[in-house]
Motif scaffolding. Structure first.
Motif, mmCIF file in Angstrom:
data_model
loop_
_atom_site.group_PDB
_atom_site.id
_atom_site.type_symbol
_atom_site.label_atom_id
_atom_site.label_comp_id
_atom_site.label_asym_id
_atom_site.label_seq_id
_atom_site.Cartn_x
_atom_site.Cartn_y
_atom_site.Cartn_z
ATOM 1 N N LEU A 1 57.567 53.770 33.963
ATOM 2 C CA LEU A 1 56.344 54.174 33.714
ATOM 3 C C LEU A 1 55.973 54.483 35.273
ATOM 4 O O LEU A 1 55.129 55.582 34.886
ATOM 5 N N SER A 2 56.308 53.797 36.050
ATOM 6 C CA SER A 2 55.863 54.293 37.510
ATOM 7 C C SER A 2 56.460 55.739 37.763
ATOM 8 O O SER A 2 55.891 56.708 38.443
ATOM 9 N N SER A 3 57.909 55.610 37.563
ATOM 10 C CA SER A 3 58.697 57.096 37.722
ATOM 11 C C SER A 3 58.004 58.182 37.054
ATOM 12 O O SER A 3 57.892 59.149 37.494
ATOM 13 N N LEU A 4 57.684 57.870 35.699
ATOM 14 C CA LEU A 4 56.863 59.083 34.898
ATOM 15 C C LEU A 4 55.615 59.621 35.395
ATOM 16 O O LEU A 4 55.521 60.679 35.558
ATOM 17 N N GLY A 5 54.829 58.515 36.109
ATOM 18 C CA GLY A 5 53.654 58.784 36.598
ATOM 19 C C GLY A 5 53.832 59.744 37.875
ATOM 20 O O GLY A 5 53.155 60.661 38.205
ATOM 21 N N GLN A 6 54.816 59.521 38.583
ATOM 22 C CA GLN A 6 55.256 60.107 39.966
ATOM 23 C C GLN A 6 55.599 61.710 39.420
ATOM 24 O O GLN A 6 55.323 62.556 40.089
ATOM 25 N N ALA A 7 56.485 61.495 38.348
ATOM 26 C CA ALA A 7 57.085 62.775 37.779
ATOM 27 C C ALA A 7 55.772 63.795 37.389
ATOM 28 O O ALA A 7 55.821 65.171 37.769
ATOM 29 N N ARG A 8 54.884 63.130 36.543
ATOM 30 C CA ARG A 8 53.689 64.080 36.313
ATOM 31 C C ARG A 8 52.894 64.398 37.428
ATOM 32 O O ARG A 8 52.528 65.448 37.738
ATOM 33 N N ARG A 9 52.800 63.623 38.544
ATOM 34 C CA ARG A 9 51.952 63.873 39.771
ATOM 35 C C ARG A 9 52.676 64.957 40.335
ATOM 36 O O ARG A 9 52.068 65.950 40.954
ATOM 37 N N GLU A 10 53.857 64.935 40.641
ATOM 38 C CA GLU A 10 54.736 66.076 41.310
ATOM 39 C C GLU A 10 55.435 67.202 40.619
ATOM 40 O O GLU A 10 56.176 67.880 40.866
ATOM 41 N N GLY A 11 54.589 67.371 39.484
ATOM 42 C CA GLY A 11 54.945 68.682 38.698
ATOM 43 C C GLY A 11 56.334 68.773 37.743
ATOM 44 O O GLY A 11 56.936 69.624 37.558
ATOM 45 N N GLY A 12 56.820 67.485 37.676
ATOM 46 C CA GLY A 12 58.060 67.305 36.810
ATOM 47 C C GLY A 12 57.738 67.641 35.419
ATOM 48 O O GLY A 12 58.644 68.063 34.595
ATOM 49 N N PHE A 13 56.520 67.781 35.029
ATOM 50 C CA PHE A 13 56.333 68.118 33.519
ATOM 51 C C PHE A 13 55.320 69.499 34.168
ATOM 52 O O PHE A 13 54.342 69.334 34.720
ATOM 53 N N SER A 14 55.539 70.589 32.964
ATOM 54 C CA SER A 14 54.462 71.783 33.150
ATOM 55 C C SER A 14 54.478 72.547 32.038
ATOM 56 O O SER A 14 55.197 72.355 31.132
ATOM 57 N N GLY A 15 53.561 73.590 31.997
ATOM 58 C CA GLY A 15 53.392 74.198 30.773
ATOM 59 C C GLY A 15 54.603 75.056 30.687
ATOM 60 O O GLY A 15 55.477 75.188 31.475
ATOM 61 N N LYS A 16 54.821 75.674 29.223
ATOM 62 C CA LYS A 16 56.229 76.423 28.835
ATOM 63 C C LYS A 16 55.715 77.917 29.654
ATOM 64 O O LYS A 16 54.841 78.206 29.818
#
Lengths: 197, 152
Positions: free
Chosen positions: B12-27
């Motif tokens: 979950l901590s990694s997931l949070g970091q990925a979210r913060r650093e743009g690992g998820f983005s709009g299509k």
């Protein structure tokens, strides 16, 4: 008409079918981006790495071996693109934010791909949580807030949060992950070791 | 897949970091390989500015030709200015051909420096005479004449 299975798509991609590749892009773009993040930890490079990786994959689609997991193949391309990016901009590596090329050589594409799969699945599970549960996860694990702060934010007592709410959320997440084929073997403890003392 | 080494908390901590650093983005709106494979349309798009820049460049050359001699009174400058005008006009004849013909609306009449009711080359001398007026802004006046002559 039924949608083609992933295996059929992979074979069609190998045969040079552009629409099959586009469909794979839809299916994999999130995980490929996560792989790029995992490899680089460079938010400022992510778009470029991801786009370039997809372009290269498209150009080499007929050489893709359908027996190899698509994400592993893509992770290998992502790593190569990142290596080249590092060579082009060596000074930016000194920021300490990104992974060095030496670090990269220690990571195999399989690990990168499996972590990307895992994070993507976990993200789906988190998105299925209720609003309150999702807020707790966000504050506690994404933002690393102390239990006391999380308890105040969601108006639940700290002890209830520690002993009941968070373990229940973790259980839901674990079940969700299991349903997607990921088994979390280590028992989670909601209690921070420092806080329990 | 069985995960032995990582707790859910760490993930979950990694997931949070990925979210913060743009690992998820709009299509993305289009496929990357299609965007990269559009040199023709991209070029057309990137050349669009020329439709604006060429007339401006031509107008600037005209201004140099007509205003320059008045300002500097130097024969060498005049000759080189004529060369610039000739080159510009021959290179961008099509662009200049698109320019509308001079009309005689109220704005144009303001440019009728010699008062003969027509805005043409004869106004240039009158304009240069007016440039001697120390109270006027020569640059602004030159710009106005340039607009008048080009009909824009």
């Amino acid at each position: 008409m039924a949608l083609p299975s992933e295996n059929e798509l992979l074979k069609a991609v190998q045969a040079g079918d552009d629409s099959a590749f586009a469909r794979l892009y839809e299916l994999y773009q999130e995980r490929v981006r996560l792989a790029a993040w995992r490899v680089s930890h460079r938010p400022d490079w992510l778009d470029e790495i991801v786009n370039e990786s997809w372009c290269r994959a498209f150009a080499a689609r007929t050489s893709y071996d359908p027996a190899r997991p698509f994400l592993v193949w893509m992770a290998g391309i992502v790593q190569n693109v990142y290596r080249e990016q590092c060579r082009k901009s060596p000074l930016t590596l000194s920021s300490g934010m990104s992974k060095s090329v030496e670090d990269l050589d220690e990571i195999d594409p399989e690990s990168v791909a499996s972590e990307a799969e895992l994070l993507s699945a976990l993200n789906r599970c988190v998105s299925k949580l209720s609003d309150v549960d999702a807020t707790i996860v966000r504050l506690r694990f994404f933002d690393d807030k102390p239990l006391r702060v999380v308890a105040q934010e969601v108006s639940i007592s700290e002890s209830t949060l520690r002993t009941t709410t968070i373990p229940a959320i973790m259980d839901r997440l674990r079940k969700c992950m299991t349903s997607q084929g990921y088994e979390i073997s280590r028992i989670f403890s909601a209690q921070d070791p420092a806080e329990s003392q | 897949m069985r995960l032995h080494d990582r707790s859910l908390e760490a993930m979950l901590s990694s997931l949070g970091q990925a979210r913060r650093e743009g690992g998820f983005s709009g299509k993305a709106k289009s496929y990357p390989w299609q965007v990269a494979a559009r040199p023709a349309s991209g070029l057309a798009g990137s050349m669009r500015w020329i439709r604006v820049a060429l007339p401006l460049a031509a107008a600037a050359a005209v201004a140099v030709v007509f205003v320059g001699p008045g300002l500097f009174g130097n024969r060498a400058v005049q000759d080189s200015s004529k060369d610039v005008l000739t080159a510009t006009l021959s290179e961008h004849r099509e662009v200049l051909a698109d320019a509308e013909s001079v009309t005689t609306d109220s704005t144009q009449l303001e440019c009728d420096y010699n008062g003969d009711g027509v805005v043409d080359g004869k106004d240039i001398q009158a304009f240069l005479d007016r440039m001697q007026d120390p109270t006027g802004d020569p640059l602004l006046q030159a710009e106005r004449l340039q607009r008048c002559l080009l009909g824009s």
